[in-house]
Design a protein around this motif. Structure first.
Motif, short mmCIF file in Angstrom:
data_model
loop_
_atom_site.label_atom_id
_atom_site.label_comp_id
_atom_site.label_asym_id
_atom_site.label_seq_id
_atom_site.Cartn_x
_atom_site.Cartn_y
_atom_site.Cartn_z
N VAL A 317 35.92 -25.78 -84.80
CA VAL A 317 35.70 -25.00 -83.57
C VAL A 317 36.14 -23.56 -83.84
CG1 VAL A 317 36.29 -24.70 -81.15
CG2 VAL A 317 36.04 -27.01 -82.08
N ASN A 318 35.28 -22.61 -83.52
CA ASN A 318 35.60 -21.19 -83.73
C ASN A 318 35.83 -20.50 -82.39
OD1 ASN A 318 35.02 -20.90 -86.76
ND2 ASN A 318 33.18 -21.90 -85.99
N VAL A 319 37.01 -19.95 -82.23
CA VAL A 319 37.37 -19.20 -81.02
C VAL A 319 37.42 -17.73 -81.42
CG1 VAL A 319 39.10 -18.85 -79.21
CG2 VAL A 319 38.69 -21.16 -80.14
N GLN A 320 36.60 -16.91 -80.78
CA GLN A 320 36.42 -15.52 -81.23
C GLN A 320 36.42 -14.56 -80.05
OE1 GLN A 320 32.73 -15.02 -83.40
NE2 GLN A 320 33.56 -13.34 -84.63
N ALA A 321 37.05 -13.40 -80.23
CA ALA A 321 37.04 -12.38 -79.19
C ALA A 321 35.61 -11.98 -78.86
CB ALA A 321 37.83 -11.16 -79.65
N MET A 322 35.30 -11.90 -77.57
CA MET A 322 33.95 -11.56 -77.15
C MET A 322 33.62 -10.10 -77.45
SD MET A 322 31.97 -13.90 -75.78
CE MET A 322 30.78 -12.78 -75.04
N VAL A 323 32.40 -9.88 -77.89
CA VAL A 323 31.79 -8.55 -77.89
C VAL A 323 30.53 -8.69 -77.04
CG1 VAL A 323 32.74 -7.62 -80.02
CG2 VAL A 323 30.71 -9.06 -80.13
N TYR A 324 30.13 -7.62 -76.38
CA TYR A 324 29.15 -7.76 -75.30
C TYR A 324 27.87 -7.00 -75.60
CZ TYR A 324 33.58 -8.99 -73.11
OH TYR A 324 34.82 -9.54 -72.83
N GLY A 325 26.77 -7.72 -75.60
CA GLY A 325 25.47 -7.09 -75.76
C GLY A 325 24.80 -6.80 -74.44
N ASN A 326 25.50 -7.09 -73.32
CA ASN A 326 24.91 -6.95 -71.99
C ASN A 326 25.59 -5.87 -71.16
OD1 ASN A 326 27.22 -8.66 -71.93
ND2 ASN A 326 26.62 -9.48 -69.94
N THR A 327 26.14 -4.83 -71.82
CA THR A 327 26.80 -3.76 -71.07
C THR A 327 25.82 -2.69 -70.60
OG1 THR A 327 27.28 -2.52 -73.09
CG2 THR A 327 28.98 -4.06 -72.33
N GLY A 328 24.58 -2.71 -71.11
CA GLY A 328 23.60 -1.70 -70.71
C GLY A 328 22.54 -1.49 -71.78
N ASP A 329 21.81 -0.40 -71.67
CA ASP A 329 20.68 -0.15 -72.57
C ASP A 329 21.08 0.32 -73.96
OD1 ASP A 329 18.96 -0.89 -70.58
OD2 ASP A 329 18.57 1.16 -69.88
N SER A 331 23.22 -1.45 -75.67
CA SER A 331 23.77 -2.68 -76.23
C SER A 331 22.65 -3.71 -76.38
CB SER A 331 24.88 -3.24 -75.33
OG SER A 331 25.94 -2.33 -75.19
N GLY A 332 22.92 -4.74 -77.16
CA GLY A 332 21.93 -5.79 -77.34
C GLY A 332 22.41 -6.84 -78.31
N SER A 333 21.59 -7.86 -78.50
CA SER A 333 21.92 -8.95 -79.41
C SER A 333 20.67 -9.37 -80.16
CB SER A 333 22.49 -10.15 -78.64
OG SER A 333 23.71 -9.82 -78.02
N GLY A 334 20.89 -9.99 -81.33
CA GLY A 334 19.73 -10.43 -82.10
C GLY A 334 20.08 -11.42 -83.19
N PHE A 348 13.43 -6.55 -93.68
CA PHE A 348 14.35 -6.89 -92.60
C PHE A 348 13.56 -7.61 -91.52
CE2 PHE A 348 17.94 -4.90 -89.80
CZ PHE A 348 18.42 -6.17 -89.55
N TYR A 349 13.86 -8.88 -91.29
CA TYR A 349 13.04 -9.72 -90.42
C TYR A 349 13.90 -10.35 -89.34
CZ TYR A 349 9.80 -13.51 -89.13
OH TYR A 349 8.98 -14.37 -88.44
N GLY A 350 13.47 -10.27 -88.09
CA GLY A 350 14.23 -10.90 -87.02
C GLY A 350 13.79 -10.44 -85.65
N GLU A 351 14.63 -10.75 -84.63
CA GLU A 351 14.33 -10.42 -83.25
C GLU A 351 15.59 -9.93 -82.55
OE1 GLU A 351 10.81 -13.64 -82.23
OE2 GLU A 351 12.90 -14.26 -81.97
N PHE A 352 15.40 -9.14 -81.50
CA PHE A 352 16.54 -8.65 -80.72
C PHE A 352 16.13 -8.42 -79.28
CE2 PHE A 352 14.33 -4.74 -81.33
CZ PHE A 352 14.76 -3.87 -80.32
N LEU A 353 17.14 -8.34 -78.42
CA LEU A 353 16.94 -8.01 -77.01
C LEU A 353 17.93 -6.93 -76.61
CD1 LEU A 353 16.47 -11.47 -75.22
CD2 LEU A 353 14.81 -9.60 -75.27
N ILE A 354 17.48 -5.96 -75.87
CA ILE A 354 18.36 -4.94 -75.30
C ILE A 354 19.04 -5.51 -74.06
CG2 ILE A 354 18.42 -2.67 -74.17
CD1 ILE A 354 18.02 -2.45 -77.13
N GLU A 407 27.43 -3.55 -79.22
CA GLU A 407 28.12 -3.21 -77.98
C GLU A 407 28.30 -1.69 -77.92
OE1 GLU A 407 32.55 -3.55 -76.05
OE2 GLU A 407 31.80 -5.33 -77.07
N ASP A 408 27.62 -1.06 -77.00
CA ASP A 408 27.68 0.39 -76.83
C ASP A 408 27.46 1.12 -78.16
OD1 ASP A 408 28.18 0.12 -74.09
OD2 ASP A 408 30.33 -0.08 -74.44
#
Length: 466
Positions: A317-329, A331-334, A348-354, A407-408
């Motif tokens: 089990v991995n417990v990790q400090a959160m970083v946020y991709g949902n703080t605004g435009d 930020s994002g995750s992929g 470079f191949y992949g997908e992301f969301l703002i 994140e930002d």
């Protein structure tokens, strides 16, 4: 021709002489070896042979197992101080070992700790209970996260939130459970809102957490007589009540999100018969238990049978400090690959969301964009990710499938693992990496299993015509 024949004859005679010399040299050694073995074995009595393997060996092994079970180290830190490394997958799971390894090579990884696979084994062997020393080690782990992040778990001014993820020795994508934004309650959500000056972000995190925790930990899931997930039904109803049609989640207001949290908690109370937990530590222990519990869920069992993964391996089990991709435009995750896993092209191949957290990318709620577009939207973040992908390949010597959050404008790495690939891609990966001197030819050959080679004979679409 006569000169060539003479040369050939000379070569044959040289080979014959060499062979004779080898035989002469080897023969005495073999005889001596036999005699020496005979001499060494002969004086030993049969009784001494029986006593040594039957009594001594088990006595040596038993105390090691007991010591591990009673006084073992169950929590391994990663971040500024990193206890593990990439070779410890049996103990830390694939995700935990690779997080530690990324920290060691200087990649930007949010701090955290890994609870070992030994705890999972103990959990099932002792009626779903934990070693007595585990909670103290987890408290020390959380304290280390607080020190590195400057935040405090459950604090009413600057709260630390964590993610709780599984991590088996072999990758089992999507088979086990994840909880994000853990540590939020009615008070810490207000603290997060005040600290960030972004109430929409804070309440978006809270509604995500209540939904995830209610599903994964408390078991509020779709019943046999229901067509849709109950939480999704609540979201759908609220959108239609207020907007008369489905809108994107990013268009929901702070008041919408607050109302959603109230309805989610009412759903939990109705289905479970108790209030949603407010204590961050109760939330954490519940989440850890749920991840260990997911090792034996139906999805995981079927996956293990298909890919011959032993049940006794357990999960970390991995417990990790959160970083946020949902703080605004900004930020994002992929999710991305260091090369194209379909055709093997080095790109470079992949997908992301703002303005999204990682689960949004794989959940299908919103349609992600190709990672190549990130170069236009966030050129600095794209450049950092491109540097990281090359670093990963150079270090791990294989194509990597990794998850990231921005994140930002700041890039963070959340995991990496060897990427799945088609037979065509596998062949191209191995050939190209051998030419690039990342791997040797033997490794290149071994990366193309014989049972996959027949796939290369099947017709494929020409990408230029698609």
């Amino acid at each position: 021709m006569s000169q060539m024949a003479k040369k050939a004859a000379k070569k044959k005679s040289v080979v014959k002489k060499a062979v004779k010399q080898v035989v002469r040299k080897a023969a005495p050694k073999k005889v001596v070896a036999r005699k020496v073995v005979a001499k060494k074995v002969a004086p030993k009595k049969v009784t001494s042979k029986k006593v040594a393997p039957k009594k001594t060996a088990p006595e040596k092994a038993a105390p090691k197992a007991t010591a591990t079970a009673v006084s073992g180290k169950y929590v391994y830190l990663f971040g500024r101080k990193t206890d593990g490394n990439g070779t410890m997958k049996a103990l830390l799971g694939g995700k935990g070992a690779n997080l530690a390894e990324m920290c060691r090579i200087g990649l930007p990884v949010p701090p955290g700790f890994t609870i070992t696979t030994e705890v999972c084994t103990y959990y099932y062997a002792h009626g779903r209970s934990y070693p007595t020393t585990l909670k103290g080690q987890m408290q020390a782990g959380v304290a280390a996260l607080e020190q590195q992040s400057g935040k405090k778990f459950g604090d009413l001014k600057n709260p630390l939130l964590v993610s709780v993820r599984s991590g088996a020795r072999d990758s089992m994508p999507g088979m086990m459970d994840t909880i994000l934004n853990l540590g939020l309650n009615g008070q810490t959500v207000e603290a997060l809102s005040t600290k960030t000056g972004n109430p929409r972000f804070a309440w978006d995190c809270y509604r995500r957490f209540v939904q995830m925790y209610g599903d994964v930990v408390l078991g509020v899931q779709k019943r046999p007589d229901e067509d849709h997930d109950p939480f999704e039904t609540v979201i759908h109803s609220l959108k239609h009540e207020r907007y008369h049609h489905d809108i994107d989640d990013t268009k929901l207001t702070v008041d919408d999100l607050k109302e959603m949290v109230v309805r989610f908690k009412a759903l939990v109370k109705e289905r479970v018969g108790k209030q949603f937990p407010e204590s961050p530590w109760d939330q954490l222990m519940g989440a850890v238990g749920a991840v260990f519990g997911s090792w034996m869920n139906d999805r995981a069992n079927v996956y293990r049978r298909k890919y011959n993964i032993p049940t006794e391996w357990g999960t970390a089990v991995n417990v990790q400090a959160m970083v946020y991709g949902n703080t605004g435009d900004n930020s994002g995750s992929g999710v991305a690959f260091t090369r194209n896993p379909a055709n093997g092209v080095r790109e470079f191949y992949g997908e992301f969301l703002i303005n999204a957290q990682g689960e949004d990318v794989v959940a299908g709620v919103r349609t992600p964009d190709p990672v190549a577009l990130l170069k236009q939207v966030m050129p600095k973040a794209y450049g950092e990710l491109d540097r990281i992908r090359l670093t990963l390949e150079k270090h791990f010597k294989d194509v990597q499938d990794f998850e990231f959050t921005i994140e930002d404008g700041v890039v963070y790495m959340l995991q990496t693992r060897n990427g799945k690939r088609t037979a065509m891609a596998a062949l191209k990966f191995s050939m190209d990496m051998q030419k690039e001197k990342l791997i040797d030819w033997k490794t290149a050959v071994m990366r193309n299993p014989a049972d996959q080679l027949e796939q290369l004979l099947a017709p494929v679409f020409d990408t230029a015509d698609v």
